[in-house]
Design a protein around this motif. Sequence first.
Motif, PDB file in Angstrom:
ATOM      1  N   ILE A 273       0.852  -1.201   0.000  1.00 54.13           N
ATOM      2  CA  ILE A 273       0.000   0.000   0.000  1.00 54.13           C
ATOM      3  C   ILE A 273       0.881   1.242   0.000  1.00 54.13           C
ATOM      4  O   ILE A 273       1.637   1.485   0.954  1.00 54.13           O
ATOM      5  CB  ILE A 273      -0.907   0.013   1.252  1.00 54.13           C
TER       6      ILE A 273
ATOM      7  N   PRO B 296      -1.195   8.995   3.283  1.00 55.31           N
ATOM      8  CA  PRO B 296      -1.417   8.435   4.623  1.00 55.31           C
ATOM      9  C   PRO B 296      -2.879   8.337   5.067  1.00 55.31           C
ATOM     10  O   PRO B 296      -3.256   7.394   5.757  1.00 55.31           O
ATOM     11  CB  PRO B 296      -0.656   9.400   5.540  1.00 55.31           C
TER      12      PRO B 296
ATOM     13  N   TYR C 170      -5.356   7.365   3.563  1.00 59.83           N
ATOM     14  CA  TYR C 170      -6.080   6.215   3.001  1.00 59.83           C
ATOM     15  C   TYR C 170      -5.470   4.873   3.403  1.00 59.83           C
ATOM     16  O   TYR C 170      -5.981   3.825   3.014  1.00 59.83           O
ATOM     17  CB  TYR C 170      -6.133   6.328   1.467  1.00 59.83           C
ATOM     18  N   HIS C 171      -4.381   4.882   4.166  1.00 67.71           N
ATOM     19  CA  HIS C 171      -3.756   3.604   4.564  1.00 67.71           C
ATOM     20  C   HIS C 171      -4.754   2.724   5.328  1.00 67.71           C
ATOM     21  O   HIS C 171      -4.868   1.522   5.084  1.00 67.71           O
ATOM     22  CB  HIS C 171      -2.547   3.836   5.486  1.00 67.71           C
ATOM     23  N   HIS C 172      -5.431   3.346   6.297  1.00 65.25           N
ATOM     24  CA  HIS C 172      -6.275   2.623   7.245  1.00 65.25           C
ATOM     25  C   HIS C 172      -7.353   1.799   6.531  1.00 65.25           C
ATOM     26  O   HIS C 172      -7.425   0.580   6.704  1.00 65.25           O
ATOM     27  CB  HIS C 172      -6.881   3.661   8.201  1.00 65.25           C
TER      28      HIS C 172
ATOM     29  N   ALA D 282      -5.832  -0.915   4.245  1.00 65.19           N
ATOM     30  CA  ALA D 282      -5.141  -1.970   5.009  1.00 65.19           C
ATOM     31  C   ALA D 282      -6.147  -2.902   5.674  1.00 65.19           C
ATOM     32  O   ALA D 282      -5.964  -4.129   5.670  1.00 65.19           O
ATOM     33  CB  ALA D 282      -4.222  -1.340   6.056  1.00 65.19           C
TER      34      ALA D 282
ATOM     35  N   CYS E 151       3.008  -1.872   4.211  1.00 64.66           N
ATOM     36  CA  CYS E 151       2.352  -0.565   4.202  1.00 64.66           C
ATOM     37  C   CYS E 151       3.395   0.544   4.282  1.00 64.66           C
ATOM     38  O   CYS E 151       4.400   0.409   4.980  1.00 64.66           O
ATOM     39  CB  CYS E 151       1.401  -0.471   5.396  1.00 64.66           C
ATOM     40  N   GLU E 152       3.119   1.614   3.581  1.00 61.83           N
ATOM     41  CA  GLU E 152       3.999   2.771   3.692  1.00 61.83           C
ATOM     42  C   GLU E 152       3.898   3.404   5.083  1.00 61.83           C
ATOM     43  O   GLU E 152       2.930   3.222   5.806  1.00 61.83           O
ATOM     44  CB  GLU E 152       3.658   3.805   2.601  1.00 61.83           C
ATOM     45  N   LYS E 153       4.923   4.169   5.417  1.00 62.21           N
ATOM     46  CA  LYS E 153       4.904   4.941   6.640  1.00 62.21           C
ATOM     47  C   LYS E 153       4.301   6.303   6.356  1.00 62.21           C
ATOM     48  O   LYS E 153       4.314   6.690   5.172  1.00 62.21           O
ATOM     49  CB  LYS E 153       6.293   5.083   7.265  1.00 62.21           C
TER      50      LYS E 153
ATOM     51  N   ALA F 157      -0.521   5.224   9.803  1.00 61.64           N
ATOM     52  CA  ALA F 157      -1.890   5.724   9.631  1.00 61.64           C
ATOM     53  C   ALA F 157      -1.892   7.238   9.756  1.00 61.64           C
ATOM     54  O   ALA F 157      -0.840   7.878   9.785  1.00 61.64           O
ATOM     55  CB  ALA F 157      -2.764   5.089  10.698  1.00 61.64           C
TER      56      ALA F 157
ATOM     57  N   MET G 116       6.275  -2.726   7.371  1.00 61.98           N
ATOM     58  CA  MET G 116       6.229  -1.324   6.948  1.00 61.98           C
ATOM     59  C   MET G 116       7.498  -0.979   6.186  1.00 61.98           C
ATOM     60  O   MET G 116       8.549  -1.561   6.415  1.00 61.98           O
ATOM     61  CB  MET G 116       6.117  -0.430   8.170  1.00 61.98           C
TER      62      MET G 116
END
Length: 321
Positions: A73, A77, A79-81, A84, A96-98, A101, A123
């Motif tokens: 992903i 940021p 849209y991570h939540h 995921a 997931c990117e940093k 969230a 991450m």
Amino acid sequence: MMSKQIQVGIIGLGGMGGKLFHTFLAHPDFQVTAVCDTDANRSEEAAKEAGDLPWYTDYQLLLQETALDLVYIAVPPAYHHRIALDVLAAGKHILCEKPLANTLEEADEMREAAQRAGVVHAMNFPTYYRAAFRELSARMAQGFLGEVRRVEITTHFHQWPRPWQQNPWIGGREQGGFVREVMPHYIHLTKSLFGKVAAVDSQLEYPEDPQACETGIVATLRLEDGPPVLMNGVSQIARKERIAFTLYGTKGTLALVDWSRLEGGGVGEELTEIAVGPTDHLADMLTQLASTIRTGEGDVVDFEAGFDVQNVLERLLQSRG
Ligand SMILES: NC(=O)c1ccc[n+]([C@@H]2O[C@H](COP(=O)([O-])OP(=O)(O)OC[C@H]3O[C@@H](n4cnc5c(N)ncnc54)[C@H](O)[C@@H]3O)[C@@H](O)[C@H]2O)c1
């Protein structure tokens, strides 16, 4: 015998996602199986480059229609939540990117969902895999620094967002700013060397525009068991960009400068550059991820660590007023 390649789907093909997409393509342990970006041109172009893969603008369809082991992903940021949680509900391993969230509550839900899903959750904190950081930690472990008295994190930007990093969100207060974008790397490095952060004291500077991100931070972190940490971040200043993570010890000083350069010096000495071998830190991160997926053994930064970083990040931003 070479194990089967790990099938990966990529969601988000902008600055970072586009870069790691190429690292995935070149890595023998992975096969990119499908890509997705809400920008149809980006998605189609990447799919063509990788040999006519299925491409999507809706990540739900990517999850439903393609056989995947892992999803990466790389969307902004905020849209991570949502994404995921859907990836984890589909039972896929996740990178997931940093930052993890955009709020601590979101980060908490994500780490709980990752634990429940029983998948590998990782991450992308690539600085952790850089040769310069590896050498810094090795020298620290060998006693080069003596007793570490102070950690200093300096992030100075002539211009934020940087000229090469113009996108719709990175200059905004909701999910952008250099504190959200750059500090997590150094919070994570600090935590990996010294352990947990116990307390945060932070002062932020903001421009008049209520939508615009911070222009300065002066903060201190107190570690549960380690030296005081001083943060000095400022943007819109004359000097050229400089980012430094400096450890001051009784016997020596080590500094990771501008991500990849290691500098060091002994008692009373100027800091000079320490040569480190050429490595591909993104490829190294992926090798560790592949090993964790295949054998459970690998050095990945998991969602628990991501949550700890988010916890410090949100406390740094509390004085956002
Ligand atoms: N690990 C690192 O060193 C590093 C470096 C830079 C950025 N990042 C992180 O990577 C993430 C992305 O940053 P960036 O600089 O690539 O941003 P970007 O704006 O350049 O790219 C984001 C991409 O996501 C797409 N997108 C947005 N919403 C989407 C959705 N719902 N579904 C599919 N695609 C969607 C956009 O169209 C865009 O192409 C952020 O979390 C950022 O903090 C990490």
